[in-house]
Motif scaffolding. Structure first.
Motif, PDB file in Angstrom:
ATOM      1  N   LYS A 116      60.981  -1.309  26.999  1.00  0.00           N
ATOM      2  CA  LYS A 116      59.826  -2.009  27.599  1.00  0.00           C
ATOM      3  C   LYS A 116      58.673  -1.021  27.837  1.00  0.00           C
ATOM      4  O   LYS A 116      57.536  -1.281  27.477  1.00  0.00           O
ATOM      5  CB  LYS A 116      60.242  -2.681  28.918  1.00  0.00           C
ATOM      6  CG  LYS A 116      59.101  -3.438  29.614  1.00  0.00           C
ATOM      7  CD  LYS A 116      59.568  -4.073  30.918  1.00  0.00           C
ATOM      8  CE  LYS A 116      58.419  -4.711  31.663  1.00  0.00           C
ATOM      9  NZ  LYS A 116      58.202  -6.130  31.359  1.00  0.00           N
ATOM     10  N   VAL A 117      59.016   0.125  28.460  1.00  0.00           N
ATOM     11  CA  VAL A 117      57.961   1.105  28.769  1.00  0.00           C
ATOM     12  C   VAL A 117      57.321   1.614  27.475  1.00  0.00           C
ATOM     13  O   VAL A 117      56.093   1.734  27.373  1.00  0.00           O
ATOM     14  CB  VAL A 117      58.527   2.265  29.634  1.00  0.00           C
ATOM     15  CG1 VAL A 117      57.472   3.340  29.873  1.00  0.00           C
ATOM     16  CG2 VAL A 117      59.042   1.728  30.974  1.00  0.00           C
ATOM     17  N   THR A 118      58.137   1.858  26.459  1.00  0.00           N
ATOM     18  CA  THR A 118      57.612   2.349  25.176  1.00  0.00           C
ATOM     19  C   THR A 118      56.655   1.320  24.565  1.00  0.00           C
ATOM     20  O   THR A 118      55.552   1.662  24.122  1.00  0.00           O
ATOM     21  CB  THR A 118      58.792   2.617  24.195  1.00  0.00           C
ATOM     22  OG1 THR A 118      59.723   3.462  24.861  1.00  0.00           O
ATOM     23  CG2 THR A 118      58.319   3.269  22.918  1.00  0.00           C
ATOM     24  N   THR A 119      57.073   0.051  24.589  1.00  0.00           N
ATOM     25  CA  THR A 119      56.219  -1.020  24.044  1.00  0.00           C
ATOM     26  C   THR A 119      54.908  -1.091  24.825  1.00  0.00           C
ATOM     27  O   THR A 119      53.823  -1.224  24.252  1.00  0.00           O
ATOM     28  CB  THR A 119      56.960  -2.383  24.154  1.00  0.00           C
ATOM     29  OG1 THR A 119      58.214  -2.246  23.496  1.00  0.00           O
ATOM     30  CG2 THR A 119      56.159  -3.516  23.558  1.00  0.00           C
ATOM     31  N   LEU A 120      55.022  -0.989  26.150  1.00  0.00           N
ATOM     32  CA  LEU A 120      53.818  -1.089  26.989  1.00  0.00           C
ATOM     33  C   LEU A 120      52.837   0.051  26.695  1.00  0.00           C
ATOM     34  O   LEU A 120      51.628  -0.176  26.580  1.00  0.00           O
ATOM     35  CB  LEU A 120      54.207  -1.039  28.477  1.00  0.00           C
ATOM     36  CG  LEU A 120      54.876  -2.297  29.048  1.00  0.00           C
ATOM     37  CD1 LEU A 120      55.413  -2.026  30.446  1.00  0.00           C
ATOM     38  CD2 LEU A 120      53.869  -3.455  29.081  1.00  0.00           C
ATOM     39  N   ILE A 121      53.367   1.250  26.561  1.00  0.00           N
ATOM     40  CA  ILE A 121      52.480   2.397  26.296  1.00  0.00           C
ATOM     41  C   ILE A 121      51.710   2.147  24.989  1.00  0.00           C
ATOM     42  O   ILE A 121      50.480   2.268  24.929  1.00  0.00           O
ATOM     43  CB  ILE A 121      53.291   3.713  26.199  1.00  0.00           C
ATOM     44  CG1 ILE A 121      53.988   4.027  27.522  1.00  0.00           C
ATOM     45  CG2 ILE A 121      52.377   4.881  25.802  1.00  0.00           C
ATOM     46  CD1 ILE A 121      55.034   5.144  27.438  1.00  0.00           C
TER      47      ILE A 121
END
Ligand code: SAM
Ligand code: SF4
Length: 365
Positions: A116-121
């Motif tokens: 999720k964090v990777t996608t958000l970045i």
């Protein structure tokens, strides 16, 4: 030693720091804060950089004894913002010329969270056309995960050490929250190439002025680039509330935090220092006072109002019912009223980091 003689010293030792943090007359405190402000103007100027704060989830696997959203607090209703809402907050930051955002959450290390964090970045980099800087504040992660986040476009990371005293750390955390791992994580972040932010809470139970002087020496030793330090504020559903009668009063915690910001500015000159929300929680002009004591960054809260009551780290957290739009205009006026100016559309990276590395690898044109 007289305050003016002390302020002229090139390098403070522990004793000097204790003496500076212990000044209590109005004249001495004023001399300390003004000296710090002069150094701030000389080394980082009078621009205040914005970091739009998005508290995107309060789900946390940890159980820090001071924190209102720790896993053991069953009174908290847990949320995990859907990505489209997070993008909306980031878009607000972009449209309002904030240079950067901070993605903050409780700590999780599972695959879904990391994805999720990777996608958000990546998504935020795209929606901001590469111009929005991204700071992460998602707790301790493995080197592999931190590299993944960095390679996706995050370039700053906040991880407060909370206290640099391992014994005090132990008293404030369960046994599986390990001081050495947190410290190692700070070193890993630096090795990867992040601008590293750390900090402490001020006025924790059992904390002494000597502890705080050591924290400041620790900051210098690990050579971090950014700092976020604020008063510890009680939360009723936490184990350490039982020590509430032994704490320094809130006024003292507030004033001490300002002095710590000032001493840090004098010691580390070109770093970024945030005027934190916890300062504002204890005084409506707390952030302005932080800026006048040497801070140069603020973190306006962009979290949608419907989630704010569920991200109560401590009681009395400000702006629970004021959305990002309402805050925007008033913030600019408040910054201008103290003779400073918002650093719109700039990442406002830590000059300290630049001096260490002599390049701005990812800075947009
Ligand atoms: N979970 C991540 C972590 O701990 O690094 C990021 C979010 S955590 C809520 C951010 C910071 O909130 C912590 O580093 C801690 O210093 C601060 N905090 C937690 N409880 C607090 C309290 N009762 N008073 C003041 N600050 C608090
Ligand atoms: Fe979780 Fe961070 Fe709170 Fe600790 S301080 S309980 S890691 S959110």
């Amino acid at each position: 030693m007289n305050i003016n003689t002390l302020l002229k010293k090139r390098n403070f030792d522990k004793n000097d720091i204790v003496n500076l943090l212990s000044v209590h007359t109005e004249a001495d405190t004023d001399a300390l804060l003004k000296a710090a402000y002069r150094i701030k103007l000389k080394y980082v100027g009078n621009k205040v950089y914005y970091r739009g704060l998005i508290e995107f989830s309060n789900i946390c696997r940890k159980n820090c004894y001071y924190c209102g959203i720790r896993s053991g607090n069953s009174f908290v209703s847990r949320y995990n913002m859907p990505n489209h809402e997070i993008y909306k907050c980031a878009k607000f930051a972009y449209d309002n010329n904030y240079g950067s955002i901070v993605l903050q959450a409780g700590e999780r290390n599972d695959k879904r969270f990391i994805e999720k964090v990777t996608t958000l970045i990546k998504g935020i980099k795209k929606l901001g056309k590469g111009k929005l800087g991204i700071t992460l504040s998602v707790g301790e992660q493995t080197e592999e995960t931190l590299r993944k986040f960095f390679n996706s476009g995050a370039h700053r990371y906040l991880l407060r050490i909370e206290t640099s005293n391992p014994c005090l750390y132990k008293r404030l955390h369960p046994a599986d929250h390990v001081y050495e791992i947190r410290k190692k994580c700070l070193q890993t972040l630096s090795k990867i190439g992040y601008q590293v932010g750390t900090g402490i809470m001020v006025g924790l139970p059992f904390q002494t002025i000597e502890n705080i002087a050591n924290d400041l020496l620790f900051f210098r030793e690990i050579d971090a680039d950014m700092f976020g330090l604020g008063p510890y504020i009680e939360h009723k559903n936490t184990p350490i509330i039982k020590y509430k009668n032994q704490l320094w009063n809130k006024n003292h915690r507030f004033n001490l935090t300002l002095k710590i910001i000032a001493v840090l500015r004098i010691m580390m000159k070109d770093v970024n220092i945030a005027a934190t929300t916890a300062l504002q929680a204890l005084d409506i002009y707390g952030r302005e006072q932080g800026l006048l004591a040497g801070a140069n960054v603020i973190m306006p809260n962009l979290t949608p109002i419907k989630y704010r009551n569920s991200y109560l780290l401590y009681e009395g957290k400000p702006c629970l019912d004021e959305g990002a739009e309402e805050c925007q205009h008033c913030l600019e006026q408040r910054i201008k009223a103290i003779g400073e100016k918002p650093g719109y559309n700039e990442w406002g990276d830590s000059p300290h980091f630049a001096a260490k590395h002599r390049y701005y690898k990812k800075q947009p044109d």
